[in-house]
Design a protein around this motif. Structure first.
Motif, PDB file in Angstrom:
ATOM      1  N   UNK A   4      25.051  42.696  66.885  1.00 35.02           N
ATOM      2  CA  UNK A   4      26.069  42.732  67.935  1.00 35.02           C
ATOM      3  C   UNK A   4      26.008  44.084  68.633  1.00 35.02           C
ATOM      4  N   UNK A   5      26.092  44.043  69.954  1.00 31.24           N
ATOM      5  CA  UNK A   5      26.104  45.268  70.745  1.00 31.24           C
ATOM      6  C   UNK A   5      27.301  45.230  71.677  1.00 31.24           C
ATOM      7  N   UNK A   6      28.196  46.214  71.498  1.00 30.40           N
ATOM      8  CA  UNK A   6      29.371  46.309  72.357  1.00 30.40           C
ATOM      9  C   UNK A   6      29.082  47.238  73.530  1.00 30.40           C
ATOM     10  N   UNK A   7      29.780  46.998  74.626  1.00 23.54           N
ATOM     11  CA  UNK A   7      29.686  47.873  75.794  1.00 23.54           C
ATOM     12  C   UNK A   7      30.976  47.767  76.591  1.00 23.54           C
ATOM     13  N   UNK A   8      31.142  48.705  77.517  1.00 25.44           N
ATOM     14  CA  UNK A   8      32.277  48.633  78.428  1.00 25.44           C
ATOM     15  C   UNK A   8      33.383  49.622  78.160  1.00 25.44           C
ATOM     16  N   UNK A  21      32.443  44.093  76.366  1.00 23.53           N
ATOM     17  CA  UNK A  21      31.527  42.987  76.105  1.00 23.53           C
ATOM     18  C   UNK A  21      30.918  43.154  74.719  1.00 23.53           C
ATOM     19  N   UNK A  22      30.611  42.037  74.090  1.00 15.44           N
ATOM     20  CA  UNK A  22      29.955  42.038  72.779  1.00 15.44           C
ATOM     21  C   UNK A  22      28.879  40.969  72.809  1.00 15.44           C
ATOM     22  N   UNK A  23      27.626  41.393  72.841  1.00 19.48           N
ATOM     23  CA  UNK A  23      26.505  40.473  72.934  1.00 19.48           C
ATOM     24  C   UNK A  23      25.847  40.303  71.577  1.00 19.48           C
ATOM     25  N   UNK A  24      25.698  39.058  71.147  1.00 23.78           N
ATOM     26  CA  UNK A  24      25.061  38.749  69.866  1.00 23.78           C
ATOM     27  C   UNK A  24      23.612  38.330  70.097  1.00 23.78           C
ATOM     28  N   UNK A 118      32.687  50.680  70.412  1.00 27.29           N
ATOM     29  CA  UNK A 118      32.714  51.334  71.717  1.00 27.29           C
ATOM     30  C   UNK A 118      34.063  52.027  71.863  1.00 27.29           C
ATOM     31  N   UNK A 119      34.033  53.232  72.400  1.00 28.82           N
ATOM     32  CA  UNK A 119      35.245  54.036  72.435  1.00 28.82           C
ATOM     33  C   UNK A 119      36.041  53.770  73.712  1.00 28.82           C
TER      34      UNK A 119
END
Length: 124
Positions: A4-8, A21-24, A118-119
């Motif tokens: 999982x990669x979070x962003x934003x 966003x959280x992309x699996x 993500x902070x």
């Protein structure tokens, strides 16, 4: 291993908005997501569940974010979103995504994965 990669995340003034966003992804094997959750951990606090969404679109929210945050999931993109509106300084935290489901690697088994976080910082 489902990753999982979070962003934003970022810095925003009180009253502002952010969309996380959280992309699996899984490089080799098929997988299916049953639930995706957003947690947060503020400074000096324990990690807490903020919002949940199922593959069927059912959602649940912590009372502290109800009517301000909206969680959704794009099944085709295997991505969850957290739209955060009317942000408050107390929303400042590291936000983490969690996903649970099944992965065929090659035998179907459950998985439970976490992102790196993500902070989010909300200034007053």
């Amino acid at each position: 291993q489902v990753q999982l990669v979070e962003s934003g995340g970022g810095l925003v003034q009180a009253g502002g908005s952010l969309r996380l966003s959280c992309a699996a992804s899984e490089a080799r094997f098929s997988f299916w997501i049953n639930n995706m959750d957003w947690y947060r951990q503020g400074p000096g606090k324990q990690r807490e569940l903020v919002a949940s969404v199922t593959g069927h679109g059912s959602t649940n929210y912590d009372d502290s974010v109800k009517d301000r945050f909206t969680i959704s999931m794009d099944n085709a993109k295997k991505t969850a979103y957290l739209q955060m509106d009317s942000l408050k300084p107390e929303d400042t935290a590291d936000y983490y995504c969690n996903a649970r489901g099944q992965v065929a690697d090659p035998y179907i088994r459950p998985f439970d994965s976490w992102g790196q976080g993500t902070q989010v910082t909300v200034s007053s």
